[in-house]
Design a protein around this motif. Structure first.
Motif, PDB file in Angstrom:
ATOM      1  N   SER A  12      -4.578  -6.515   1.082  1.00 25.11           N
ATOM      2  CA  SER A  12      -4.433  -7.939   1.388  1.00 25.11           C
ATOM      3  C   SER A  12      -2.979  -8.364   1.177  1.00 25.11           C
ATOM      4  N   LEU A  13      -2.537  -9.321   1.971  1.00 23.20           N
ATOM      5  CA  LEU A  13      -1.193  -9.861   1.782  1.00 23.20           C
ATOM      6  C   LEU A  13      -1.067 -10.592   0.445  1.00 23.20           C
ATOM      7  N   ASP A  14      -2.221 -10.972  -0.155  1.00 25.86           N
ATOM      8  CA  ASP A  14      -2.186 -11.572  -1.497  1.00 25.86           C
ATOM      9  C   ASP A  14      -1.602 -10.589  -2.510  1.00 25.86           C
ATOM     10  N   ASP A  15      -1.734  -9.312  -2.198  1.00 22.98           N
ATOM     11  CA  ASP A  15      -1.267  -8.281  -3.132  1.00 22.98           C
ATOM     12  C   ASP A  15       0.027  -7.639  -2.643  1.00 22.98           C
ATOM     13  N   TYR A  16       0.808  -8.428  -1.937  1.00 21.42           N
ATOM     14  CA  TYR A  16       2.027  -7.895  -1.313  1.00 21.42           C
ATOM     15  C   TYR A  16       2.925  -7.193  -2.321  1.00 21.42           C
ATOM     16  N   GLU A  17       3.184  -7.840  -3.439  1.00 15.98           N
ATOM     17  CA  GLU A  17       4.168  -7.272  -4.372  1.00 15.98           C
ATOM     18  C   GLU A  17       3.662  -6.020  -5.086  1.00 15.98           C
ATOM     19  N   THR A  18       2.349  -5.891  -5.196  1.00 17.54           N
ATOM     20  CA  THR A  18       1.824  -4.697  -5.875  1.00 17.54           C
ATOM     21  C   THR A  18       1.435  -3.602  -4.902  1.00 17.54           C
ATOM     22  N   ASP A  19       0.947  -3.973  -3.722  1.00 18.47           N
ATOM     23  CA  ASP A  19       0.357  -2.961  -2.836  1.00 18.47           C
ATOM     24  C   ASP A  19       1.184  -2.637  -1.597  1.00 18.47           C
ATOM     25  N   TYR A  20       2.163  -3.468  -1.288  1.00 15.04           N
ATOM     26  CA  TYR A  20       3.007  -3.188  -0.123  1.00 15.04           C
ATOM     27  C   TYR A  20       4.294  -2.528  -0.610  1.00 15.04           C
ATOM     28  N   ARG A  21       4.802  -1.631   0.193  1.00 12.39           N
ATOM     29  CA  ARG A  21       6.004  -0.920  -0.219  1.00 12.39           C
ATOM     30  C   ARG A  21       6.941  -0.647   0.958  1.00 12.39           C
ATOM     31  N   GLY A  22       8.216  -0.486   0.626  1.00  9.92           N
ATOM     32  CA  GLY A  22       9.181   0.023   1.586  1.00  9.92           C
ATOM     33  C   GLY A  22       9.255   1.535   1.447  1.00  9.92           C
ATOM     34  N   LEU A  23       9.945   2.170   2.383  1.00  9.32           N
ATOM     35  CA  LEU A  23       9.985   3.634   2.374  1.00  9.32           C
ATOM     36  C   LEU A  23      11.252   4.115   3.067  1.00  9.32           C
ATOM     37  N   ILE A  24      11.774   5.225   2.576  1.00 11.24           N
ATOM     38  CA  ILE A  24      12.784   5.950   3.350  1.00 11.24           C
ATOM     39  C   ILE A  24      12.357   7.411   3.359  1.00 11.24           C
ATOM     40  N   THR A  25      12.503   8.051   4.509  1.00 11.24           N
ATOM     41  CA  THR A  25      12.030   9.429   4.659  1.00 11.24           C
ATOM     42  C   THR A  25      13.201  10.336   4.999  1.00 11.24           C
ATOM     43  N   PHE A  26      13.232  11.489   4.353  1.00 10.70           N
ATOM     44  CA  PHE A  26      14.256  12.500   4.626  1.00 10.70           C
ATOM     45  C   PHE A  26      13.577  13.728   5.225  1.00 10.70           C
ATOM     46  N   TRP A  27      13.836  13.937   6.507  1.00 12.40           N
ATOM     47  CA  TRP A  27      13.267  15.100   7.196  1.00 12.40           C
ATOM     48  C   TRP A  27      14.242  16.264   7.057  1.00 12.40           C
ATOM     49  N   LYS A  28      13.723  17.376   6.568  1.00 12.34           N
ATOM     50  CA  LYS A  28      14.556  18.571   6.411  1.00 12.34           C
ATOM     51  C   LYS A  28      14.718  19.222   7.782  1.00 12.34           C
ATOM     52  N   PHE A  29      15.968  19.436   8.171  1.00 11.78           N
ATOM     53  CA  PHE A  29      16.193  20.096   9.458  1.00 11.78           C
ATOM     54  C   PHE A  29      16.442  21.580   9.221  1.00 11.78           C
ATOM     55  N   ASP A  30      15.628  22.389   9.865  1.00 18.38           N
ATOM     56  CA  ASP A  30      15.770  23.836   9.790  1.00 18.38           C
ATOM     57  C   ASP A  30      16.536  24.274  11.045  1.00 18.38           C
ATOM     58  N   ARG A  31      17.844  24.422  10.899  1.00 18.49           N
ATOM     59  CA  ARG A  31      18.666  24.670  12.084  1.00 18.49           C
ATOM     60  C   ARG A  31      18.345  26.033  12.719  1.00 18.49           C
ATOM     61  N   ALA A  32      17.986  27.003  11.886  1.00 21.52           N
ATOM     62  CA  ALA A  32      17.661  28.323  12.431  1.00 21.52           C
ATOM     63  C   ALA A  32      16.428  28.245  13.329  1.00 21.52           C
TER      64      ALA A  32
END
Ligand code: K7E
Ligand code: CUA
Length: 688
Positions: free
Chosen positions: A226-246
C-alpha cells in the motif's frame, strides 16, 4: 521559447558576402579532396565558372554566408563516409538509430526490444525470437516494445572501444546487449527486482559493470504494498550487471543490486581515472511524495518542495566485494545488498544537490561530477577529492534512513550560473563543458576549472550560449563522455520541433541539431537540422568511425546468436544446422516433424519445393552461401507471419507448426539480382 529569426531576402551587401564564401567553399573542397586543380579560380570574385554558379544558386535559394559555410561543413560527398557515428536511443520505438556525423544521415535502425521487419528481427528467426523472449515480463504475453533511454558504448580504459553497445528499457527495467560486429542485439536481461529503471545504461571504464540506475520507487521484487506504507515498503534500486566480455554477454549470476531509500534515483555516471570505482547518481523526490489522490499535491509540485535532493555516491568496488562475500539477500533469484548493509559497510553516501536535478556527469579527468538541477540555474560541480576527504573526516548527519550525508559545501567545487532548466553535460578536448538548457532551449558552453581550464578562459565560467529549436534534452559531443573527448561536433537532441519542418499531422518529428564546437570561445553555430520520425531519442553517444570494425559478411555458416565475445573462433560461431554444402540440402521427415535444409544464393532457394501435411512441425534452416558484401536475401512466407533477413554467410532457423493448409509462395524480399523476382519457392501444406 526562442524562435529563429526570419530570414531576409538577399541584399546587395550580402551578395558580396556570398561571393566571399564561395571562395571559402572552393578552398574547403580543395583541401578536403586533395584536388587543387580546376576548382574555380580561387580569387574570391566569384564571377566565373562553377563559383559563379554557386553564387547564383545561393542567391536564388536565399542562402546566407553562414548557410553556405554550414553546408560545406556538413556535406559528405557521394561515396564518402562520415567521420563519426552516433548511436541514438530510439525512445519508445524500442530501437537504436545509427546516424552518420556530420552528414546526419540515418544509416540503420537496429531492432532491439521491438521487432524490425527489414532485419527479420522478431518475425520467426529463432535467434531473434529467443532474444526477445528472454525479455518477457510476468503478465505480459509478449513484451515487444520498450522505452529506451541511454545507449552506452563499451569502453576500455575509459575510451570507447567500438565492440558493444548497451541500452536500457525504462518501462520494464531491462538491458540489452548489442554486438557491433554485426549491429545485432544479442541479449536482453530483465531486472527481476525493479519494475522500471531510468539511470542506465552507463559503463565503468573497462566495461566490467553496466549500470542500470533506478527511477520510481516500488516494493522490490514486483511485490504489492500500500502507498500508506511507502516509507517502509517502497524502495529505490540501482543494479550493476556484470559484463563478461569473453562471452559477450551480461552475466546475471555475477550481477547484483543495491537497495536504496524510496527516492527516485535518476541518471548515473561511472567515475573514471581519479574517481574510478565510484558511481554517482542524482535523485528526485526525496520528498517521498505519493501523489494528490493520496492526500498530497500533484507530483510535479510535491517533488520540488525540498531545496535539495541527494547525489548518491556509491563505492562500487567495495560494493562488489560485499556482494561477492555474501552480503546480499536474494530477491527473485537476484542478489541485493540491503540498505543497512550499505550503510554499515560504507558503500553509500549522500550529498545534497540543488532542486530536482536530472544529469550527473563526470568530467574527462574524473575529478569532478557535474549535477544540474532542472529547477536550479547552475551547473553544480562537486569535487571528488573533497568528497573523499569529507567521507574520511566522517559525515555528521544522516538522512531519515540512516545514510550518511556530506554537507554540500564540503564537496562543492563551483556553481556555474548557466540559465534555465540545465539538464545534461558533455565535454570537449579544450576544457569546455556543454550543458543542455531545456527551458532556455539552448546549449551552454562553459569552462572547466582545475587543470582543465581552456587557454585564455577564466575557470568555471559561462562562455556562450547557442539557441536550439526547441527544448533540448540530452546532447552528445564527439566522444564527449569519455576520458578523451574529441570536440568538433555536438548534437542537440531536442524534444520539440514545432515549426521547423513540414507538419506531419499533430505528431511531429524529433529534431537532432548538429552544432559546430570546433572553434572555442563564443563561436558555436548550429550547422544542420535533422528530423527523425521515430520516437524520442533521449540520449546518444558519438564515436569516431574508425574505432568501429563491423563485419561486412558473416564467416560462412554463422549463427549470430553464437558469436560470443570478440575472441570467439569463427568455427565456434557456425550454426549447429548450417547448410554450408549444397549436397546437404533437402527435406527430411521424422514422424510429424519435417526438417528443411536450405541454401540461399543468387538467385534461388535450394530446395525450392517443400511439401508438408497440415499439423506437421516444420524446422526450416536457411544458410546463405553468399560471400559478397551486401548480397542480402530475405525470405517471407505469406500466411505464416514469417519474415527473415539472411545476410551474406548467415544461417537462420525458423520453426513452426503448419496449421494452415494451402499453397504458400515463399520468396526473397531483398532485390538481390536481376532475377530476384524469380527467387521464390513453394510451400505446400496438404489439408489433414
Ligand atoms: Cu530523456 Cu536521460 Cu531519460 Cu534527460 S532522459 S532529457
Ligand atoms: Cu534474393 Cu532477392
Amino acid at each position: 521559447m526562442r524562435v529563429h529569426p526570419a530570414r531576409s531576402g538577399l541584399s546587395p551587401g550580402r551578395r558580396k558576402v556570398v561571393a566571399a564564401s564561395v571562395a571559402v567553399i572552393a578552398l574547403v573542397m580543395a583541401s578536403c579532396t586533395g584536388d587543387d586543380s580546376g576548382n574555380g579560380d580561387g580569387d574570391g570574385n566569384g564571377s566565373s565558372g562553377a563559383s559563379g554558379d554557386l553564387a547564383d544558386i545561393a542567391e536564388a535559394r536565399g542562402l546566407t554566408d553562414a548557410d553556405l559555410i554550414a553546408a560545406a561543413k556538413t556535406y559528405v560527398p557521394s561515396g564518402q563516409h562520415d567521420e563519426y557515428i552516433m548511436f541514438a536511443s530510439g525512445g519508445q520505438s524500442g530501437q537504436v538509430h545509427v546516424v552518420g556525423v556530420p552528414s546526419m544521415r540515418l544509416l540503420r535502425t537496429i531492432g532491439v526490444f521491438t521487432p524490425e521487419p527489414w532485419q527479420g528481427w522478431g518475425f520467426g528467426a529463432a535467434d531473434t525470437e529467443a532474444v526477445l523472449e528472454e525479455g518477457y515480463a510476468p503478465g505480459t504475453e509478449e513484451l515487444r516494445w520498450a522505452d529506451t533511454h541511454h545507449p552506452a558504448l563499451s569502453e576500455t580504459e575509459g575510451d570507447y572501444d567500438g565492440q558493444f553497445l548497451f541500452i536500457n528499457d525504462k518501462a520494464n527495467s531491462r538491458v540489452a546487449t548489442i554486438d557491433l560486429r554485426d549491429f545485432e542485439t544479442k541479449q536482453i536481461v530483465r531486472n527481476p527486482v525493479a519494475i522500471n529503471d531510468h539511470g542506465g545504461t552507463f559503463v565503468t571504464p573497462n566495461t566490467d559493470w553496466v549500470i542500470e540506475g533506478g527511477q520510481y520507487a516500488m516494493p522490490l521484487g514486483w511485490e504489492w504494498a500500500s502507498l500508506d506504507d511507502y516509507e517502509t515498503d517502497y524502495r529505490g534500486l540501482i543494479t550493476f550487471w556484470k559484463f563478461d566480455r569473453a562471452a559477450g554477454r551480461l552475466d546475471p549470476a555475477q550481477s547484483f543490486a543495491m537497495e536504496l531509500p524510496p527516492y527516485w534515483q535518476d541518471l548515473c555516471d561511472a567515475g573514471k581515472l581519479d574517481s574510478e570505482g565510484w558511481v554517482f547518481c542524482n535523485s528526485i523526490n526525496t520528498e517521498m511524495a505519493t501523489g494528490m489522490t493520496h492526500g498530497g499535491e500533484q507530483f510535479e509540485a510535491a517533488t520540488g518542495a525540498n531545496e535539495t535532493d541527494y547525489l548518491h555516491a556509491i563505492n562500487l568496488v567495495k560494493a562488489a566485494e560485499v556482494a561477492a562475500g555474501g552480503g546480499t539477500e536474494t530477491i527473485n533469484g537476484f542478489e541485493v545488498i540491503p540498505l543497512q548493509t550499505s550503510i554499515d559497510e560504507g558503500l553509500l553516501y549522500f550529498v545534497p544537490e540543488p532542486k530536482s536535478p536530472h544529469g550527473s556527469d563526470v568530467t574527462p579527468d574524473g575529478k569532478y561530477v557535474v549535477v544540474s538541477g532542472k529547477l536550479d540555474t547552475h551547473a553544480n560541480v562537486y569535487s571528488f577529492e573533497k568528497l573523499m576527504a569529507a567521507i574520511e573526516a566522517g559525515p555528521t548527519e544522516v538522512d531519515p534512513f540512516g545514510v550518511p550525508v556530506i554537507a554540500m559545501e564540503d564537496a562543492m567545487e563551483a556553481q556555474v550560473e548557466l540559465g534555465l532548466g540545465p539538464l545534461h553535460t558533455q565535454f570537449d578536448d579544450k576544457g569546455y563543458a556543454y550543458t543542455s538548457l531545456f527551458l532556455d532551449s539552448a546549449v551552454a558552453r562553459w569552462s572547466l576549472g582545475g587543470d582543465s581550464t581552456p587557454e585564455g578562459e577564466e575557470p568555471w565560467t559561462l562562455i556562450t550560449k547557442t539557441p536550439v529549436q526547441y527544448n533540448i534534452g540530452h546532447l552528445t559531443a564527439a566522444e564527449g563522455d569519455t576520458v578523451s573527448p574529441d570536440g568538433k561536433y555536438l548534437v542537440a537532441l531536442n524534444k520539440w520541433s514545432i515549426d521547423r519542418f513540414f507538419p506531419t499531422g499533430p505528431l511531429l518529428p524529433q529534431n537532432f541539431q548538429l552544432v559546430d564546437i570546433a572553434e572555442g570561445g563564443t563561436t558555436m553555430p548550429v550547422l544542420y537540422d535533422s528530423p527523425l520520425g521515430v520516437a524520442e531519442p533521449h540520449y546518444a553517444q558519438t564515436i569516431k568511425a574508425d574505432k568501429l570494425a563491423p563485419w561486412t559478411v558473416y564467416p560462412l555458416g554463422t549463427d549470430p546468436s553464437k558469436m560470443g565475445g570478440w575472441d570467439t573462433p569463427t568455427a565456434d560461431m557456425v550454426g549447429d544446422n548450417a547448410t554450408t554444402d549444397a549436397a546437404q540440402t533437402g527435406v527430411t521427415r521424422d514422424g510429424n516433424t519435417v526438417t528443411v535444409d536450405m541454401t540461399v544464393i543468387r538467385s534461388h532457394f535450394a530446395p525450392d519445393l517443400i511439401e508438408v501435411k497440415q499439423g506437421d512441425h516444420v524446422i526450416w534452416h536457411l544458410t546463405s552461401l553468399e560471400t559478397t558484401q551486401d548480397a542480402t536475401h530475405g525470405m517471407a512466407v505469406p500466411g505464416y507471419n514469417i519474415n527473415l533477413s539472411i545476410e551474406a554467410g548467415e544461417t537462420v532457423t525458423v520453426e513452426f507448426d503448419a496449421t494452415q493448409s494451402g499453397v504458400f509462395n515463399f520468396y526473397c524480399t531483398e532485390f538481390c539480382s536481376a532475377l530476384h523476382l524469380e527467387m521464390m519457392g513453394h510451400f505446400l501444406v496438404e489439408p489433414a
